[in-house]
Scaffold this active site. Structure first.
Site, PDB file in Angstrom:
ATOM      1  N   HIS A 179       0.827  -1.217   0.000  1.00  0.00           N
ATOM      2  CA  HIS A 179       0.000   0.000   0.000  1.00  0.00           C
ATOM      3  C   HIS A 179       0.870   1.281   0.000  1.00  0.00           C
ATOM      4  CE1 HIS A 179      -3.551  -2.421   1.029  1.00  0.00           C
ATOM      5  NE2 HIS A 179      -2.927  -2.910   2.060  1.00  0.00           N
ATOM      6  N   ASP A 180       1.687   1.420   1.018  1.00  0.00           N
ATOM      7  CA  ASP A 180       2.403   2.686   1.213  1.00  0.00           C
ATOM      8  C   ASP A 180       3.498   2.928   0.172  1.00  0.00           C
ATOM      9  OD1 ASP A 180       2.150   2.576   4.861  1.00  0.00           O
ATOM     10  OD2 ASP A 180       0.705   3.044   3.290  1.00  0.00           O
TER      11      ASP A 180
END
Ligand code: RIB
Ligand code: CA
Length: 319
Positions: A243-244
């Protein structure tokens, strides 16, 4: 890589480390396109003090103890704090065991954000990969400051994809929906990496098996493995979503993504809806009447190119 430091894009990374936040820090620091001015921490995956310590630990693992860490909000603007320790572990970095950091935080995250954006209007990119509490507090303390960012790349929300905390909400927006709404409405230039795109690429067990026998390689394997096994137990497959790092990749090379402009706002209320991104795609409505501002949303990614960039940057081949 051939990129002069003068060509590097100055960025502030705002995070709640967190395993994928740690991977985002590794990607940002391994990419010559970015000049990381500082890391701001916020309550999210784990309580603030644990996340702040984790940021300091990861920087020391990478030999980048010169990068300052600034400690931010200890909880959401209004809601009770929620954490994601079931995914990231109570220590926030899975089963890894990094040494205690030699350093302490350099100061307050909100002050650092306001001072840096105000001193270099239009130059600095904010990359936010945790709940948006720090950004909302900066905007409240210095109205208009977020619009001084060159761009705000945010990991958060879900547009067409189901949520990962409730049926409709993604964790960062669920943890502080008021902050998410205030940042979306702030008028700054936001590029969102919602679950729609972050669910398209994951580390698999084979990637862990190929990690280099280095301190960084061992860290990634120990940090990621528990979350990967949790996904397996939840019948979601043995994988770990990046995600990040996706939000960081938006600042490195936006050509990796298909980006759409969506008129969207964030719901702040409701047991079933708090944190939901509500996209206004009504066909019989002119743009001027749509709910929410236009938000650039990354809705797809060249998975192969992204994964190749990610792995090559976090584990640079020693030349
Ligand atoms: O929903 C994924 C997001 O929530 C990521 O930023 C992860 O670190 C957690 O904070
Ligand atoms: Ca995060």
């Amino acid at each position: 890589m051939g990129i002069e430091s003068s060509d590097s894009r100055p960025v502030i990374l705002d995070a709640d480390p967190g395993v994928d936040d740690a991977l985002a820090i590794m990607l940002a620091l391994g990419s010559p396109e970015l000049d990381v001015l500082g890391i701001c921490t916020v309550s999210g995956n784990v309580p603030l003090d644990i996340g702040t310590g984790n940021a300091l630990k990861v920087l020391e693992l990478l030999g980048r103890g010169g990068i300052p860490v600034y400690s931010g909000a200890g909880g959401p603007l209004r809601k009770e704090a929620v954490y994601a320790t079931e995914v990231h572990g109570t220590g926030g970095l899975g089963n890894s065991a990094l040494p205690l950091p030699d350093r302490s935080p350099s100061g307050d995250a909100i002050s650092f954000m306001i001072e840096t954006l105000s001193a270099r209007p239009g130059e600095v990119t904010l990359i936010a990969v945790g709940p948006l509490t720090n950004l909302a507090l900066a905007e409240a303390r210095a109205p208009g400051v977020l619009k001084k960012a060159r761009e705000v790349c945010v990991m958060g929300g879900a547009v067409e994809e189901p949520g990962n905390v409730t049926p409709v909400a993604e964790f960062n927006f669920f943890a502080d929906p008021d902050a998410a709404r205030q940042v979306v409405r702030s008028g700054t230039s936001i590029t969102l990496a919602p679950l729609d795109v972050t669910h398209r690429v994951a580390l698999a067990a084979t990637h862990l098996a190929e990690m280099p026998a280095t301190p960084a390689g061992r860290f990634v394997m120990e940090a990621v493995r528990p979350a990967m096994e949790l996904a397996m137990r939840l019948q979601a497959g043995r994988r770990f979503f990046l995600h990040d790092p996706m939000a960081v990749a938006l600042a490195i090379d936006p050509s990796l993504f298909r980006i759409e402009t969506v008129f969207a706002d964030v719901e702040t209320e409701g047991d079933l809806t708090a944190g939901q991104v509500v996209a206004d795609r009504r066909s019989f409505t002119v743009d001027g009447n749509r709910k929410g501002p236009p938000v650039r949303c990354a809705m797809d990614v060249d998975a192969g190119r992204f994964l190749a960039l990610f792995l090559s940057r976090i584990f640079p081949v020693d030349v």
